[in-house]
Each structure stands twice: as structure tokens, then as C-alpha cells.
Design a protein around this motif. Sequence first.
Motif, PDB file in Angstrom:
ATOM      1  N   LEU A   1       0.843  -1.198   0.000  1.00  0.00           N
ATOM      2  CA  LEU A   1       0.000   0.000   0.000  1.00  0.00           C
ATOM      3  C   LEU A   1       0.879   1.250   0.000  1.00  0.00           C
ATOM      4  CD1 LEU A   1      -2.779   1.401   0.203  1.00  0.00           C
ATOM      5  CD2 LEU A   1      -2.593   1.197   2.695  1.00  0.00           C
TER       6      LEU A   1
ATOM      7  N   GLN B   1       0.756   5.515  -0.248  1.00  0.00           N
ATOM      8  CA  GLN B   1      -0.121   6.677  -0.081  1.00  0.00           C
ATOM      9  C   GLN B   1       0.710   7.952  -0.036  1.00  0.00           C
ATOM     10  OE1 GLN B   1      -2.266   5.756   3.594  1.00  0.00           O
ATOM     11  NE2 GLN B   1      -4.089   5.181   2.444  1.00  0.00           N
ATOM     12  N   LYS B   2       0.044   9.067  -0.318  1.00  0.00           N
ATOM     13  CA  LYS B   2       0.682  10.364  -0.122  1.00  0.00           C
ATOM     14  C   LYS B   2       0.485  10.796   1.329  1.00  0.00           C
ATOM     15  CE  LYS B   2       0.423  12.163  -4.831  1.00  0.00           C
ATOM     16  NZ  LYS B   2      -0.367  12.991  -5.769  1.00  0.00           N
TER      17      LYS B   2
ATOM     18  N   TRP C   1       4.823  10.772  -1.773  1.00  0.00           N
ATOM     19  CA  TRP C   1       4.520   9.345  -1.780  1.00  0.00           C
ATOM     20  C   TRP C   1       5.377   8.599  -0.761  1.00  0.00           C
ATOM     21  CZ3 TRP C   1       0.482   7.085  -3.870  1.00  0.00           C
ATOM     22  CH2 TRP C   1      -0.159   7.687  -4.959  1.00  0.00           C
TER      23      TRP C   1
ATOM     24  N   GLU D   1       5.547   4.383   1.332  1.00  0.00           N
ATOM     25  CA  GLU D   1       4.946   3.068   1.560  1.00  0.00           C
ATOM     26  C   GLU D   1       4.361   3.005   2.963  1.00  0.00           C
ATOM     27  OE1 GLU D   1       6.286  -1.564   2.153  1.00  0.00           O
ATOM     28  OE2 GLU D   1       7.407  -0.373   0.694  1.00  0.00           O
TER      29      GLU D   1
ATOM     30  N   GLU E   1      -3.583   7.141  -3.409  1.00  0.00           N
ATOM     31  CA  GLU E   1      -3.112   5.853  -2.918  1.00  0.00           C
ATOM     32  C   GLU E   1      -3.106   4.830  -4.040  1.00  0.00           C
ATOM     33  OE1 GLU E   1      -5.803   4.653   0.183  1.00  0.00           O
ATOM     34  OE2 GLU E   1      -7.563   5.136  -1.010  1.00  0.00           O
TER      35      GLU E   1
ATOM     36  N   SER F   1      -6.267   1.847  -7.641  1.00  0.00           N
ATOM     37  CA  SER F   1      -6.338   3.189  -7.041  1.00  0.00           C
ATOM     38  C   SER F   1      -7.356   3.270  -5.902  1.00  0.00           C
ATOM     39  CB  SER F   1      -6.684   4.228  -8.113  1.00  0.00           C
ATOM     40  OG  SER F   1      -7.930   3.920  -8.712  1.00  0.00           O
TER      41      SER F   1
ATOM     42  N   ARG G   1      -7.713  -2.518   2.725  1.00  0.00           N
ATOM     43  CA  ARG G   1      -6.734  -2.407   3.793  1.00  0.00           C
ATOM     44  C   ARG G   1      -6.613  -3.676   4.634  1.00  0.00           C
ATOM     45  NH1 ARG G   1      -8.142   1.853   1.775  1.00  0.00           N
ATOM     46  NH2 ARG G   1      -7.103   3.853   2.036  1.00  0.00           N
TER      47      ARG G   1
ATOM     48  N   TYR H   1      -4.109  14.088   4.136  1.00  0.00           N
ATOM     49  CA  TYR H   1      -3.891  14.513   2.749  1.00  0.00           C
ATOM     50  C   TYR H   1      -4.961  15.509   2.302  1.00  0.00           C
ATOM     51  CZ  TYR H   1      -2.752  14.383  -2.192  1.00  0.00           C
ATOM     52  OH  TYR H   1      -2.402  14.746  -3.473  1.00  0.00           O
TER      53      TYR H   1
END
Length: 367
Positions: free
Chosen positions: A224, A226-227, A233, A235, A300, A320, A324, A345
Motif C-alpha cells: 500500500l 499513499q501520499k 509518496w 509506503e 493511494e 487506485s 486495507r 492529505y
Amino acid sequence: MITFGIMSLNLETEAPYITEMAEHAKDLGIEAFRFVPTNINPNTLQVQGKKFDAEQKNWVNAEFPIPRILYDRCFYGEDDQSKQCLPIVSWLKSRKDINFLGYGLPNKLDLYQALKDTKLSAYLPPTKQVIDTVGILKELNSGKKIVIKPINGSQGYGIYSLKKNDKSIHVKTEKQKQIISRIFPNEGKFSHWLKSLLARHQYLMQPYLELTNSELQPFDIRILLQKNEHGNWGEIGRGVRIGTSGGILSNLSAGGMATAFSEWSASLPAARREFIQQELTSILTELPHLLERSFLPLFEIGVDIGIAKNGSIWILDMNSKPGRKVILQTRPNLKEKLYCAPLLYAKYLSESKDQERKNIYEKTLSH
């Protein structure tokens, strides 16, 4: 306060995750809403949905303006609800006064076309669109074992492995956590079945990769990305998904189980472990930027990596709107981070002059 809306096709979808997220919103100066896109009134632009009551810690029915930042968790299928929501979401994406956390990715074939001439091309299984039964039979008659997948598929739905033995053709898939195997005695009967399949969905074909462990269980690595609160970015976590012995899917929705990546990698020889780590770092460093160079901005990405018996490493899928479950099951200590990430974010987007997102989208619309 920042108005933050979570969209889904059904208000019960991902309810625990969305509620946990909403419980963290107030502390970040965010007001959380959730709604179904079809519940936007086109005349008044008011939404009938739910607002999170931070004091009572529950959702209450409410009417409200379209939130300024939207988190799209709509998982589209072939149903009428999906067909009604898609154009509404496209319209929302075109509005200058609304920002999406992520604007989504196209189908698997478009993803392949965008990445096949990049630094990551060696990690992509060769992919072609299935036009008719002739192309499939040509591959099978050359002695190759292949896999066909819906171009717009997710969660392993509609994936088949195909292999020809003399005159018969062996087809294998997984449905409702069961392995289903069928043997067609000749090309004619197989072609009839395949034509009916292609009439319902568009498919792509890839070579069959031996992505199994020593127990013949299909497995892959789910990562996974994500920003963060600065728009960079990173991990979040990774885990290993293991499917049923003799099957072709490792997805949890298909009955797979998750195990910690650290536990799995610790069982490998040191040299192989180091090689895999270096390859994954190379892929994950490049992938988000290559995707955003070709498509709209993202928040993500769920990346599925396969490791074949011969040691080769493959990018199997990019999503996209990742789930989870794998991370929550294997790294429960990341729970708070997962709930807060979309909110942080959203806060970044609301406070930054992130015009590049809209400029990219407008350029795409004009082509």
C-alpha cells in the motif's frame, strides 16, 4: 472547517473503516460526510446523506452542500446503480471548486499500454486484448498456458487459466472460494464457451506465471502506497497473500489468507531476500510518478507483486481504490495511520495551492 465527503455506492460499504476515519476528523479541523452520488440534487446541488456527529460519535441524516474535498470509494460493477453513479462522479471531477483525493486509474489494458515503454516494462507480464477465440486458440496451440482476465476486473473476479492437452482444453477458475475446473473435449466446444464469455465482458490475456510457493499455493505481495500530509509518496505497509493449494488466486475475497511480509522474507536465503528488496524498492520508487505522468493525480495505490518460481518479479495489478485488510491483519499497529492518512492529505490539499491537479485534469479533458 474543511468539508470532506466520502462517496460509495452504498452507505454500508466499508462502514467500519469510514466511521473510524470520521472519528479522527474533528481533531484535524475536518467535518466528515458520506453519501451516494445519486443523492445529489442536480437543481439545488444539495446532498441527501449522512454527517458525522463528533459529539455523539455517530452518523446522522443530513442535507448539505457538496463537500469541497471528496474521497471516492465507489466500486463499480455492471449493475444499474454503478451505471447511474459513473457519469455523476465524472461531472464532479470536472468541477473546479471540488478536489478529489485521487482521480482513479483506467483499465488494466490502458495501464499496460502506459507503462510498457518505461523503466518498469521488464516487470509487466506481456498483455494483449482478447479480440476473438482465434487469438486464444493460436496461443494454446503453440503449447502455451495462458491466463485471461476482465479488463475492468477486481478482487480476482473472472480470472481463468487455460491449457491445451492434445485435443482437449483445460479451464480453471475460482468462484465463491471454490476451485472450479472444466475440460472441453475439443476446440469447438471451448470456442462456444469462450464466445459467450467475451459477449459479457472485455478480456485481456497474459502468459501463465508460476506464482506459487513450495506448497503449490498461489501467493503475491500486496503493498500500500499513499501520499502523506506533505503530498509526498511513501509506503504504508506490505503483506503476503496466500491462496488455496492448486488454485490461481491469492485474493482475500477469494479465500486467501494474509501473513506478515517480514515473516515470509525471513524464511528466504539472505541473497534472495536482498535481491527481492532491491527490486521492490526500484519498482515502488518509479511506479507512482510514472502513473501520475500518464494519468490523473492519485492519493493511494495498492500494488500486487508476484514472484515466480524462477525468481522473476512481476507487477500483477495496480489499484487506485485499494483495500486495507492485508495491512490491518499483518500490521495492526498501523491502524491509526490508515484512518488518518486520507484526512491528513485532504488537509494538505485544502491548505496548498495545488493547481497542478486541476491543470492535469483539464488537459486530459481537452484531448
